[in-house]
Design a protein around this motif. Structure first.
Motif, PDB file in Angstrom:
ATOM      1  N   GLU A 137      44.866  43.168  47.179  1.00 49.02           N
ATOM      2  CA  GLU A 137      46.306  42.996  47.103  1.00 49.02           C
ATOM      3  C   GLU A 137      47.016  44.049  47.960  1.00 49.02           C
ATOM      4  O   GLU A 137      47.963  43.753  48.679  1.00 49.02           O
ATOM      5  CB  GLU A 137      46.734  43.120  45.642  1.00 49.02           C
ATOM      6  CG  GLU A 137      48.029  42.478  45.292  1.00 49.02           C
ATOM      7  CD  GLU A 137      48.252  42.486  43.794  1.00 49.02           C
ATOM      8  OE1 GLU A 137      47.997  43.525  43.142  1.00 49.02           O
ATOM      9  OE2 GLU A 137      48.679  41.452  43.258  1.00 49.02           O
ATOM     10  N   LYS A 187      44.166  38.349  39.108  1.00 48.10           N
ATOM     11  CA  LYS A 187      44.411  39.653  38.501  1.00 48.10           C
ATOM     12  C   LYS A 187      44.987  39.503  37.100  1.00 48.10           C
ATOM     13  O   LYS A 187      44.552  40.175  36.157  1.00 48.10           O
ATOM     14  CB  LYS A 187      45.365  40.455  39.386  1.00 48.10           C
ATOM     15  CG  LYS A 187      45.683  41.833  38.873  1.00 48.10           C
ATOM     16  CD  LYS A 187      46.572  42.544  39.877  1.00 48.10           C
ATOM     17  CE  LYS A 187      47.627  43.328  39.191  1.00 48.10           C
ATOM     18  NZ  LYS A 187      48.554  43.946  40.130  1.00 48.10           N
ATOM     19  N   GLU A 188      45.937  38.599  36.964  1.00 47.59           N
ATOM     20  CA  GLU A 188      46.543  38.377  35.652  1.00 47.59           C
ATOM     21  C   GLU A 188      45.517  37.864  34.641  1.00 47.59           C
ATOM     22  O   GLU A 188      45.481  38.296  33.489  1.00 47.59           O
ATOM     23  CB  GLU A 188      47.697  37.395  35.772  1.00 47.59           C
ATOM     24  CG  GLU A 188      48.477  37.207  34.494  1.00 47.59           C
ATOM     25  CD  GLU A 188      49.678  36.310  34.684  1.00 47.59           C
ATOM     26  OE1 GLU A 188      50.050  35.656  33.691  1.00 47.59           O
ATOM     27  OE2 GLU A 188      50.233  36.257  35.790  1.00 47.59           O
ATOM     28  N   ALA A 189      44.646  36.957  35.080  1.00 41.79           N
ATOM     29  CA  ALA A 189      43.617  36.419  34.189  1.00 41.79           C
ATOM     30  C   ALA A 189      42.636  37.515  33.765  1.00 41.79           C
ATOM     31  O   ALA A 189      42.244  37.589  32.589  1.00 41.79           O
ATOM     32  CB  ALA A 189      42.871  35.286  34.874  1.00 41.79           C
ATOM     33  N   GLY A 197      47.071  37.168  42.704  1.00 40.11           N
ATOM     34  CA  GLY A 197      47.908  37.519  41.556  1.00 40.11           C
ATOM     35  C   GLY A 197      47.472  36.802  40.292  1.00 40.11           C
ATOM     36  O   GLY A 197      47.422  37.400  39.209  1.00 40.11           O
ATOM     37  N   ALA A 198      47.125  35.532  40.414  1.00 43.08           N
ATOM     38  CA  ALA A 198      46.677  34.764  39.249  1.00 43.08           C
ATOM     39  C   ALA A 198      45.342  35.291  38.738  1.00 43.08           C
ATOM     40  O   ALA A 198      45.133  35.397  37.520  1.00 43.08           O
ATOM     41  CB  ALA A 198      46.567  33.289  39.605  1.00 43.08           C
ATOM     42  N   VAL A 221      39.038  44.001  38.561  1.00 40.12           N
ATOM     43  CA  VAL A 221      40.476  44.214  38.727  1.00 40.12           C
ATOM     44  C   VAL A 221      40.727  45.214  39.861  1.00 40.12           C
ATOM     45  O   VAL A 221      41.637  45.031  40.670  1.00 40.12           O
ATOM     46  CB  VAL A 221      41.121  44.704  37.408  1.00 40.12           C
ATOM     47  CG1 VAL A 221      42.532  45.192  37.633  1.00 40.12           C
ATOM     48  CG2 VAL A 221      41.122  43.593  36.375  1.00 40.12           C
ATOM     49  N   LEU A 274      43.220  40.783  33.641  1.00 40.06           N
ATOM     50  CA  LEU A 274      43.898  41.714  32.731  1.00 40.06           C
ATOM     51  C   LEU A 274      44.054  41.116  31.331  1.00 40.06           C
ATOM     52  O   LEU A 274      43.908  41.831  30.329  1.00 40.06           O
ATOM     53  CB  LEU A 274      45.255  42.112  33.311  1.00 40.06           C
ATOM     54  CG  LEU A 274      45.208  43.000  34.551  1.00 40.06           C
ATOM     55  CD1 LEU A 274      46.601  43.201  35.123  1.00 40.06           C
ATOM     56  CD2 LEU A 274      44.562  44.335  34.244  1.00 40.06           C
ATOM     57  N   THR A 275      44.306  39.836  31.270  1.00 40.51           N
ATOM     58  CA  THR A 275      44.383  39.158  29.976  1.00 40.51           C
ATOM     59  C   THR A 275      43.027  39.207  29.269  1.00 40.51           C
ATOM     60  O   THR A 275      42.949  39.463  28.062  1.00 40.51           O
ATOM     61  CB  THR A 275      44.836  37.698  30.164  1.00 40.51           C
ATOM     62  OG1 THR A 275      46.102  37.692  30.818  1.00 40.51           O
ATOM     63  CG2 THR A 275      44.932  36.975  28.831  1.00 40.51           C
ATOM     64  N   GLN A 297      49.098  34.411  46.038  1.00 35.77           N
ATOM     65  CA  GLN A 297      49.294  33.825  44.722  1.00 35.77           C
ATOM     66  C   GLN A 297      47.977  33.727  43.972  1.00 35.77           C
ATOM     67  O   GLN A 297      47.925  33.947  42.767  1.00 35.77           O
ATOM     68  CB  GLN A 297      49.944  32.457  44.855  1.00 35.77           C
ATOM     69  CG  GLN A 297      51.353  32.518  45.415  1.00 35.77           C
ATOM     70  CD  GLN A 297      51.900  31.148  45.719  1.00 35.77           C
ATOM     71  OE1 GLN A 297      51.197  30.157  45.679  1.00 35.77           O
ATOM     72  NE2 GLN A 297      53.180  31.094  46.051  1.00 35.77           N
TER      73      GLN A 297
END
Length: 124
Positions: free
Chosen positions: A89, A47-49, A44-45, A82, A51-52, A41
């Motif tokens: 991942e 990676k999302e941050a 994933g968080a 990333v 990419l944002t 988790q």
């Protein structure tokens, strides 16, 4: 009457132990024991941050808020981060997947596809 006092003593002991646990639990680091389940988790968080952030950098570049040189440096830096996270991942996924189980699932899928093709050929 004696039964009521025994029951009340047991209930009081359980209540006291529960309160003691709630008071002392913040003193222990439970996250070290739970790190295995939450690592995916966290990745994933992160990676999302990232990419944002990459999207925001690109938007600011298109709006002429940052220079071309800064844009290239920042973009390369965040893309590298990333890529590292995506490799981590992938390694986590490889560890979690049972190879024998995957082979069995693939064989079942192939068998189902063959039976579907045979049924489809009979219908013509």
């Amino acid at each position: 009457m004696q039964d009521i006092t025994v029951i009340s003593m047991i209930f009081t002991t359980i209540l006291a132990l529960a309160c003691l646990f709630l008071i002392l639990s913040p003193l222990f680091k439970w996250d070290t024991y739970l790190q295995v389940s939450s690592k995916g988790q966290d990745i994933g968080a992160s990676k999302e941050a990232l990419l944002t952030t990459l999207n925001e950098i690109e938007f600011e570049y298109k709006m002429d808020k940052i220079s071309n040189a800064d844009y290239k440096i920042l973009k390369k830096q965040y893309e590298t981060e990333v890529a590292v996270i995506m490799k981590e991942e992938e390694q986590l996924m490889e560890k979690n997947v049972d190879k024998d189980l995957m082979d069995e699932v693939e064989k079942e899928i192939e068998a189902q596809m063959k039976s579907y093709k045979n049924k489809k050929g009979e219908g013509k």
